[in-house]
Write a protein that holds these residues in place. Structure first.
Motif, short mmCIF file in Angstrom:
data_model
loop_
_atom_site.label_atom_id
_atom_site.label_comp_id
_atom_site.label_asym_id
_atom_site.label_seq_id
_atom_site.Cartn_x
_atom_site.Cartn_y
_atom_site.Cartn_z
N GLY A 3 -7.26 0.06 6.03
CA GLY A 3 -7.18 0.88 4.83
C GLY A 3 -6.93 0.07 3.59
O GLY A 3 -7.11 0.55 2.47
N THR A 4 -6.48 -1.17 3.73
CA THR A 4 -6.16 -1.99 2.58
C THR A 4 -6.79 -3.35 2.75
O THR A 4 -6.66 -3.99 3.78
CB THR A 4 -4.62 -2.16 2.45
N ALA A 171 0.10 -3.85 3.55
CA ALA A 171 0.70 -2.52 3.50
C ALA A 171 1.06 -2.07 4.91
O ALA A 171 0.44 -2.48 5.90
CB ALA A 171 -0.28 -1.55 2.86
N ASN A 172 2.08 -1.24 5.02
CA ASN A 172 2.54 -0.79 6.33
C ASN A 172 1.42 -0.14 7.14
O ASN A 172 1.32 -0.33 8.35
CB ASN A 172 3.71 0.18 6.18
N GLU A 173 0.57 0.64 6.49
CA GLU A 173 -0.54 1.29 7.18
C GLU A 173 -1.48 0.25 7.79
O GLU A 173 -1.97 0.41 8.91
CB GLU A 173 -1.32 2.18 6.21
N THR A 174 -1.71 -0.82 7.07
CA THR A 174 -2.59 -1.87 7.56
C THR A 174 -1.97 -2.61 8.74
O THR A 174 -2.67 -2.96 9.71
CB THR A 174 -2.92 -2.86 6.43
N THR A 176 0.04 -1.32 10.93
CA THR A 176 -0.11 -0.42 12.08
C THR A 176 -1.53 -0.46 12.63
O THR A 176 -1.75 -0.56 13.85
CB THR A 176 0.25 1.02 11.67
N GLN A 177 -2.52 -0.42 11.76
CA GLN A 177 -3.90 -0.46 12.21
C GLN A 177 -4.23 -1.76 12.92
O GLN A 177 -4.95 -1.77 13.94
CB GLN A 177 -4.83 -0.25 11.01
N ASP A 180 -2.50 -1.80 16.32
CA ASP A 180 -3.20 -0.87 17.21
C ASP A 180 -4.50 -1.49 17.74
O ASP A 180 -4.87 -1.29 18.90
CB ASP A 180 -3.49 0.44 16.49
#
Length: 278
Positions: A3-4, A171-174, A176-177, A180
């Protein structure tokens, strides 16, 4: 897809900084490792950066390097894992400077331009890998799994994965991705190593000087994880935490007060190692 976007320029700069730390350590009596190519890899920008840093200020990077050296050697030697994946390998030279068990295959993923420059420097410096080395030019902000498999990665074989020195730039979302994606490719019995900071690292007066330096240099730390053990447990990994200064990550060199690894409300820069359940 991430996402980033991961900034190529940012990671290129920080890779040179890390190489400059390895270069300084390699010249030291009682060094924790030796990297004869680090000075050339650091280049002028890395040399300029390290000139402004005291030995104490970069000792966390020195200890981190040695800690993950030992981790990789332990898993490949004692656990018999023959497949190694270095994500965002940057200017890492472990394929060349470490001794690997026969049959070890090391994959390094990073931007094609970074890998090309590193290859030229290592070739001109007489570097010879001590393993079967495969490099994959890939942007971790984009799908990269197929490129890894296309280079000969066996998703059915236990693997030791290393993500060193870059998750806190994401970024935290990145984060996690990315983890994963690793989990989806990790066979049972695989191992994982990475370093990550907690939220207090970004706000504590203890760490303010370093955090401000990172931001002013154009490489701010933004990614955090406050409970890596639980984060990984729900994904099938059994994790342990340590940090610079702990008994297993001291090497007689840590010059600062030693805090308990899970002490609440204080900054932590954790070294996380985990094994995927069989």
């Amino acid at each position: 897809m991430m996402g980033t976007t991961i900034s190529n320029q940012l990671l290129g700069s920080t890779a040179r900084w890390t190489a400059s730390v390895r270069a300084r350590e390699s010249m030291r009596d009682g060094r924790l490792f030796h990297d004869p190519w680090a000075d050339a890899l650091a280049g002028p920008s890395g040399a300029a950066w390290i000139e402004q840093r005291s030995d104490d200020s970069v000792i966390p990077i020195v200890i981190r390097t040695r800690y993950f050296d030992d981790f990789l050697q332990r898993i490949t030697t004692q656990e018999g894992v023959q497949q190694v994946v270095l994500l965002a390998a940057g200017l890492d030279t472990r394929a060349f400077r470490l001794s690997w068990p026969e049959g070890t295959r090391v994959f390094g993923l990073d931007q094609p331009s970074v890998l090309e420059e590193k290859g030229q420097i290592l070739n001109s410096g007489g570097g010879q890998p001590h393993c079967e080395r495969r490099v994959i030019g890939a942007d971790l902000a984009l799908p990269w799994q197929e490129a890894l498999i296309g280079a000969g990665f066996d998703a059915n074989a236990p693997t030791v994965w290393l993500l060193e020195g870059f998750l806190f730039y994401l970024a935290n979302e990145t984060i996690t991705q990315l983890l994963d994606a690793v989990t989806s490719l990790a066979a049972p019995g695989s191992w994982l190593g990475f370093d990550i900071i907690n939220s207090a690292m970004l706000t504590s007066p203890i760490t303010r000087k370093w955090i401000e330096m990172q931001a002013s240099s154009g490489a701010p730390w933004i990614g955090v994880m406050d409970d890596p053990v639980t984060f990984l447990a729900v994904r099938g990994w059994q994790a342990t935490l340590t940090q610079a200064g702990a008994d297993d990550a001291h090497y007689g060199r840590w010059p600062f007060p030693i805090l308990p690894t899970t002490m609440p409300g204080v900054p932590h820069n954790w070294y996380v190692t985990a094994r995927k359940a069989t």
